[in-house]
Design a protein around this motif. Sequence first.
Motif, PDB file in Angstrom:
ATOM      1  N   LEU A  89     -32.204 -26.924  -9.930  1.00 53.66           N
ATOM      2  CA  LEU A  89     -31.966 -26.761  -8.493  1.00 53.66           C
ATOM      3  C   LEU A  89     -30.518 -26.343  -8.219  1.00 53.66           C
ATOM      4  O   LEU A  89     -30.258 -25.559  -7.294  1.00 53.66           O
ATOM      5  CB  LEU A  89     -32.287 -28.066  -7.756  1.00 53.66           C
ATOM      6  CG  LEU A  89     -33.774 -28.448  -7.706  1.00 53.66           C
ATOM      7  CD1 LEU A  89     -33.946 -29.807  -7.040  1.00 53.66           C
ATOM      8  CD2 LEU A  89     -34.588 -27.383  -6.965  1.00 53.66           C
ATOM      9  N   TRP A 105     -29.390 -22.954  -6.290  1.00 56.81           N
ATOM     10  CA  TRP A 105     -28.461 -22.991  -5.155  1.00 56.81           C
ATOM     11  C   TRP A 105     -27.291 -22.048  -5.380  1.00 56.81           C
ATOM     12  O   TRP A 105     -26.890 -21.311  -4.457  1.00 56.81           O
ATOM     13  CB  TRP A 105     -27.962 -24.417  -4.949  1.00 56.81           C
ATOM     14  CG  TRP A 105     -26.958 -24.523  -3.836  1.00 56.81           C
ATOM     15  CD1 TRP A 105     -27.209 -24.556  -2.498  1.00 56.81           C
ATOM     16  CD2 TRP A 105     -25.526 -24.570  -3.990  1.00 56.81           C
ATOM     17  NE1 TRP A 105     -26.032 -24.633  -1.795  1.00 56.81           N
ATOM     18  CE2 TRP A 105     -24.986 -24.646  -2.674  1.00 56.81           C
ATOM     19  CE3 TRP A 105     -24.675 -24.569  -5.086  1.00 56.81           C
ATOM     20  CZ2 TRP A 105     -23.616 -24.708  -2.452  1.00 56.81           C
ATOM     21  CZ3 TRP A 105     -23.302 -24.634  -4.859  1.00 56.81           C
ATOM     22  CH2 TRP A 105     -22.789 -24.704  -3.562  1.00 56.81           C
ATOM     23  N   ARG A 119     -28.610 -18.399  -4.988  1.00 55.42           N
ATOM     24  CA  ARG A 119     -29.039 -18.060  -3.629  1.00 55.42           C
ATOM     25  C   ARG A 119     -27.896 -18.038  -2.620  1.00 55.42           C
ATOM     26  O   ARG A 119     -27.924 -17.249  -1.658  1.00 55.42           O
ATOM     27  CB  ARG A 119     -30.105 -19.048  -3.157  1.00 55.42           C
ATOM     28  CG  ARG A 119     -31.508 -18.711  -3.631  1.00 55.42           C
ATOM     29  CD  ARG A 119     -32.532 -19.532  -2.885  1.00 55.42           C
ATOM     30  NE  ARG A 119     -33.875 -19.068  -3.165  1.00 55.42           N
ATOM     31  CZ  ARG A 119     -34.480 -18.082  -2.525  1.00 55.42           C
ATOM     32  NH1 ARG A 119     -33.822 -17.438  -1.576  1.00 55.42           N
ATOM     33  NH2 ARG A 119     -35.707 -17.725  -2.827  1.00 55.42           N
ATOM     34  N   PHE A 120     -26.904 -18.875  -2.819  1.00 57.33           N
ATOM     35  CA  PHE A 120     -25.878 -19.026  -1.792  1.00 57.33           C
ATOM     36  C   PHE A 120     -24.462 -18.719  -2.283  1.00 57.33           C
ATOM     37  O   PHE A 120     -23.826 -17.789  -1.796  1.00 57.33           O
ATOM     38  CB  PHE A 120     -25.942 -20.443  -1.207  1.00 57.33           C
ATOM     39  CG  PHE A 120     -27.268 -20.773  -0.603  1.00 57.33           C
ATOM     40  CD1 PHE A 120     -27.639 -20.248   0.634  1.00 57.33           C
ATOM     41  CD2 PHE A 120     -28.171 -21.592  -1.268  1.00 57.33           C
ATOM     42  CE1 PHE A 120     -28.874 -20.541   1.196  1.00 57.33           C
ATOM     43  CE2 PHE A 120     -29.402 -21.890  -0.716  1.00 57.33           C
ATOM     44  CZ  PHE A 120     -29.765 -21.359   0.517  1.00 57.33           C
ATOM     45  N   LYS A 121     -23.979 -19.462  -3.250  1.00 56.11           N
ATOM     46  CA  LYS A 121     -22.587 -19.322  -3.662  1.00 56.11           C
ATOM     47  C   LYS A 121     -22.292 -17.995  -4.367  1.00 56.11           C
ATOM     48  O   LYS A 121     -21.215 -17.410  -4.185  1.00 56.11           O
ATOM     49  CB  LYS A 121     -22.193 -20.498  -4.564  1.00 56.11           C
ATOM     50  CG  LYS A 121     -20.693 -20.615  -4.813  1.00 56.11           C
ATOM     51  CD  LYS A 121     -20.379 -21.874  -5.596  1.00 56.11           C
ATOM     52  CE  LYS A 121     -18.887 -22.005  -5.858  1.00 56.11           C
ATOM     53  NZ  LYS A 121     -18.099 -22.142  -4.618  1.00 56.11           N
TER      54      LYS A 121
END
Length: 271
Positions: free
Chosen positions: A116, A120, A123-125
């Motif tokens: 996970l 993350w 997808r984001f950072k």
Amino acid sequence: MGLKRDSPVEILTRWLEKRSLKVKIFLGILLAFCAIVVLKHTVKEHDFFYIAAESIHIVGLIVLIYKLFAHKNCSGLSLKSQELTALFLITRLGCSIYMEANVHTVLDSILLLSTLLVIWLIRFKLKSSYMKEFDNMWLSILVVPSAILAIAINPNTTHILIARILWAFTVYLETISILPQLRYMQNAKMVETFTGYYVFALGVSRFFAMAYWIIFTYSTRGAYLFVIGHGYLWTLAALLTEIIQTFILADFCYYYTKSFMQGQLLKKMPV
């Protein structure tokens, strides 16, 4: 000055390069057989194999997470493979808590949290470095057949039917969860170094799982294949998934090892 002597690894590499594909396959099988024989005579606790497999998977993820934080770049990594991994781990963890609740539950929890975190980060950072055009395998063509097969063939235990179906689903989905990553590498036509470490770790992990089946099938003279499941379909299906997953990763591990021995570790994507 005298000429520089070749190292034993370089000599062995050149010797292997001159051998035919059949000889290379034979030598690979022979090496795996020798490793299995050693494991059979040194390991007495059967849980060791799956604990080792899960632990090596965790090590591979840790290396991957280090790469993501250190290089601030997720190039070469398939988000879809990580999402499939998270899906089967969430499902397996729920089944494990209900059906087992042992050390494997703890290891699955660590695996899930690590996966996970990777998702993350991608997808984001680090989304600006994610190459979506290479990660183009449809997840539905992997998830839907796994679900249908789980409904048709699942373990015949005393647990409720939905738990047995979900457990079978995790087994089938885990087998093919690496396919988007391999497709990504094929599309990109190169393998980022740390992603190579991760996939190689998965290959070693699968070796331990496959060794478990071989050793205990041999030790029980084949009786182990007929332990669980009406008509024995589930046990045979589970064995087939291990074989398929092993072969999916074996080809990559071969070229990874060849590159490593030649001192040309898989080409790194630009950072």
